[in-house]
Design an enzyme around this catalytic site. Structure first.
Site, short mmCIF file in Angstrom:
data_model
loop_
_atom_site.label_atom_id
_atom_site.label_comp_id
_atom_site.label_asym_id
_atom_site.label_seq_id
_atom_site.Cartn_x
_atom_site.Cartn_y
_atom_site.Cartn_z
N LYS A 95 9.35 -31.72 -9.19
CA LYS A 95 8.29 -32.61 -8.34
C LYS A 95 8.19 -33.92 -9.40
O LYS A 95 8.56 -34.93 -8.90
CB LYS A 95 6.93 -32.14 -8.56
CG LYS A 95 6.60 -30.68 -7.91
CD LYS A 95 5.29 -30.21 -7.79
CE LYS A 95 4.68 -29.90 -9.38
NZ LYS A 95 5.34 -28.84 -9.96
N ARG A 115 -4.00 -28.64 -6.31
CA ARG A 115 -3.63 -27.35 -6.84
C ARG A 115 -4.16 -26.16 -6.42
O ARG A 115 -4.18 -24.94 -6.73
CB ARG A 115 -3.30 -27.51 -8.23
CG ARG A 115 -2.18 -27.53 -9.00
CD ARG A 115 -2.55 -27.73 -10.18
NE ARG A 115 -1.40 -27.07 -11.13
CZ ARG A 115 -0.44 -28.10 -11.71
NH1 ARG A 115 -0.60 -29.34 -11.29
NH2 ARG A 115 0.45 -27.73 -12.47
N ARG A 138 7.60 -29.97 -24.04
CA ARG A 138 6.13 -29.88 -23.80
C ARG A 138 5.39 -28.64 -24.39
O ARG A 138 6.27 -27.67 -24.58
CB ARG A 138 5.84 -29.88 -22.17
CG ARG A 138 5.71 -31.18 -21.62
CD ARG A 138 5.59 -31.40 -20.25
NE ARG A 138 4.79 -30.36 -19.72
CZ ARG A 138 4.64 -30.40 -18.30
NH1 ARG A 138 5.26 -31.20 -17.37
NH2 ARG A 138 3.97 -29.55 -17.54
N ARG A 156 1.73 -20.07 -16.29
CA ARG A 156 1.71 -21.25 -15.12
C ARG A 156 2.30 -20.55 -13.66
O ARG A 156 1.66 -20.96 -12.56
CB ARG A 156 2.46 -22.37 -15.52
CG ARG A 156 1.76 -23.23 -16.52
CD ARG A 156 2.40 -23.73 -17.33
NE ARG A 156 3.53 -25.11 -16.76
CZ ARG A 156 4.71 -25.48 -17.27
NH1 ARG A 156 5.21 -24.90 -18.43
NH2 ARG A 156 5.21 -26.35 -16.50
P1 AP5 Z 1 10.25 -31.40 -13.34
O1 AP5 Z 1 10.77 -32.43 -12.56
O2 AP5 Z 1 9.86 -31.67 -14.65
O3 AP5 Z 1 9.52 -30.12 -12.92
P2 AP5 Z 1 7.99 -30.43 -12.12
O4 AP5 Z 1 7.79 -29.74 -10.97
O5 AP5 Z 1 7.44 -31.82 -12.48
O6 AP5 Z 1 7.25 -29.22 -13.30
P3 AP5 Z 1 6.03 -29.28 -14.32
O7 AP5 Z 1 6.25 -28.43 -15.36
O8 AP5 Z 1 5.83 -30.77 -14.71
O9 AP5 Z 1 4.83 -28.78 -13.29
P4 AP5 Z 1 3.55 -28.17 -13.58
O10 AP5 Z 1 2.99 -28.36 -12.39
O11 AP5 Z 1 3.74 -26.99 -14.44
O12 AP5 Z 1 3.00 -29.32 -14.81
P5 AP5 Z 1 2.07 -30.41 -14.66
O13 AP5 Z 1 2.34 -31.49 -15.51
O14 AP5 Z 1 1.76 -30.97 -13.26
O15 AP5 Z 1 11.57 -30.42 -13.65
C1 AP5 Z 1 11.89 -29.33 -14.51
C2 AP5 Z 1 12.99 -29.35 -15.62
O16 AP5 Z 1 14.17 -29.12 -14.48
C3 AP5 Z 1 13.31 -30.57 -15.90
O17 AP5 Z 1 14.10 -30.21 -17.30
C4 AP5 Z 1 14.36 -31.21 -15.29
O18 AP5 Z 1 15.17 -31.91 -15.77
C5 AP5 Z 1 14.92 -30.01 -14.39
N1 AP5 Z 1 15.41 -30.53 -13.00
C6 AP5 Z 1 14.68 -30.91 -12.01
N2 AP5 Z 1 15.42 -30.91 -10.81
C7 AP5 Z 1 16.51 -30.35 -11.05
C8 AP5 Z 1 17.68 -30.03 -10.35
N3 AP5 Z 1 17.63 -30.24 -8.97
N4 AP5 Z 1 18.60 -29.19 -10.77
C9 AP5 Z 1 18.63 -28.96 -12.19
N5 AP5 Z 1 17.54 -29.08 -12.80
C10 AP5 Z 1 16.48 -29.72 -12.38
O19 AP5 Z 1 0.46 -29.89 -14.99
C11 AP5 Z 1 0.56 -29.39 -16.29
C12 AP5 Z 1 -0.92 -28.67 -16.57
O20 AP5 Z 1 -1.93 -29.86 -16.37
C13 AP5 Z 1 -1.44 -27.59 -15.53
O21 AP5 Z 1 -0.60 -26.45 -16.21
C14 AP5 Z 1 -2.91 -27.65 -15.74
O22 AP5 Z 1 -3.46 -27.12 -16.86
C15 AP5 Z 1 -2.98 -29.02 -15.70
N6 AP5 Z 1 -3.26 -29.62 -14.28
C16 AP5 Z 1 -2.48 -30.68 -13.82
N7 AP5 Z 1 -2.82 -30.86 -12.41
C17 AP5 Z 1 -3.89 -30.14 -12.26
C18 AP5 Z 1 -4.94 -30.00 -11.26
N8 AP5 Z 1 -4.42 -30.43 -9.70
N9 AP5 Z 1 -5.83 -29.06 -11.23
C19 AP5 Z 1 -5.92 -28.29 -12.45
N10 AP5 Z 1 -5.26 -28.50 -13.48
C20 AP5 Z 1 -3.98 -29.38 -13.40
MG MG Z 2 5.77 -32.46 -13.56
#
Ligand code: AP5
Ligand code: MG
Ligand code: ZN
Length: 208
Positions: free
Chosen positions: A13, A88, A155, A166
């Site tokens: 994402k 979420r 991270r 997660r």
């Molecule tokens: P990346 O693009 O970083 O993945 P992502 O989908 O953004 O995954 P996240 O881990 O950031 O999502 P998340 O939902 O766990 O974390 P968030 O920050 O939202 O890609 C991942 C990896 O793959 C990278 O290394 C990239 O280079 C590689 N990659 C990407 N595309 C590729 C491809 N096509 N081919 C190969 N490799 C590829 O949330 C973190 C925390 O915040 C949560 O756990 C929670 O505690 C809190 N939080 C956030 N939002 C909320 C909410 N709405 N409500 C409550 N708590 C929340």
């Molecule tokens: Mg992300």
């Protein structure tokens, strides 16, 4: 264009939002990034949410929703935005409906095994937030961001226990949003297991 990027952790994402924000000239609003910035700056919010993020649990709905509501009132979000990581939960999705209209919800699909491979190899730029992968999307110089020269870090929630938690939180609280938005008629699926260039091509085609 008001967009939501939905999908499990590690689906890509953030990676696609980085490309899409430049292409569509709309801001990328990631609740995860907002929380991580608060933690880094040691604000009250940061102190409140640090242990929650480290463990991979969800920040309380009311708090998260009020932060997003406020962010969407900023002038840069008036011509569209990408919400990455929000909503979420069903609570958040219903609350969002009260203060914003959404054009498309992009659901990035990927298997659990691939998520674990992606998250265990992720490195993020400390300065600009760009995501890399040590194997799939490596930077030209080890540990250094191609875009801005910033330092890359791992991270805190990309440890195996937090990744597994997660994924289970996603299955329990976030996956139900797929049928919620399917019923609303705004859901589109993008196969996120492909090469990033192909994922972005598909994304642009589907949003045309
Ligand atoms: P990346 O693009 O970083 O993945 P992502 O989908 O953004 O995954 P996240 O881990 O950031 O999502 P998340 O939902 O766990 O974390 P968030 O920050 O939202 O890609 C991942 C990896 O793959 C990278 O290394 C990239 O280079 C590689 N990659 C990407 N595309 C590729 C491809 N096509 N081919 C190969 N490799 C590829 O949330 C973190 C925390 O915040 C949560 O756990 C929670 O505690 C809190 N939080 C956030 N939002 C909320 C909410 N709405 N409500 C409550 N708590 C929340
Ligand atoms: Mg992300
Ligand atoms: Zn950078």
């Amino acid at each position: 264009m008001n967009l939501i990027f939905l999908g499990p952790p590690g689906a890509g994402k953030g990676t696609m939002a980085f490309r899409a924000k430049e292409h569509f000239k709309i801001p990328h609003i990631s609740t995860g990034d907002l929380f991580r910035a608060a933690i880094k700056n040691e604000t009250d919010l940061g102190k409140q949410v640090k242990s929650i993020l480290d463990a991979g649990n969800l920040v309380p709905d009311e708090l998260t929703t009020s932060i997003v509501k406020e962010r969407l009132q900023q002038p840069d979000a008036t011509n569209g935005f990408i919400l990455d990581g929000f909503p979420r939960t069903l609570y958040q999705a219903k609350a969002l409906k009260e203060f914003s209209a959404i054009d498309s919800v992009v659901n990035f699909t990927i298997t659990e095994d691939e998520v674990i491979r992606r998250l265990s190899g992720r490195r993020v730029c400390k300065s600009c937030g760009e995501s890399y992968h040590i194997e799939f999307i490596p930077p030209s110089k080890d540990g250094i961001c191609d875009k801005c020269g910033g330092e890359l870090y791992t991270r805190a929630d990309d440890q195996i226990d937090a990744i597994k938690n997660r994924l289970s939180v996603y299955g329990e609280s976030t996956e139900p949003l797929i049928s919620f938005y399917k019923n609303e008629g705004s859901l589109v699926n993008v196969d996120s297991s492909q090469h990033p260039d192909k994922v972005f091509e598909d994304l642009k085609a589907i949003l045309k």
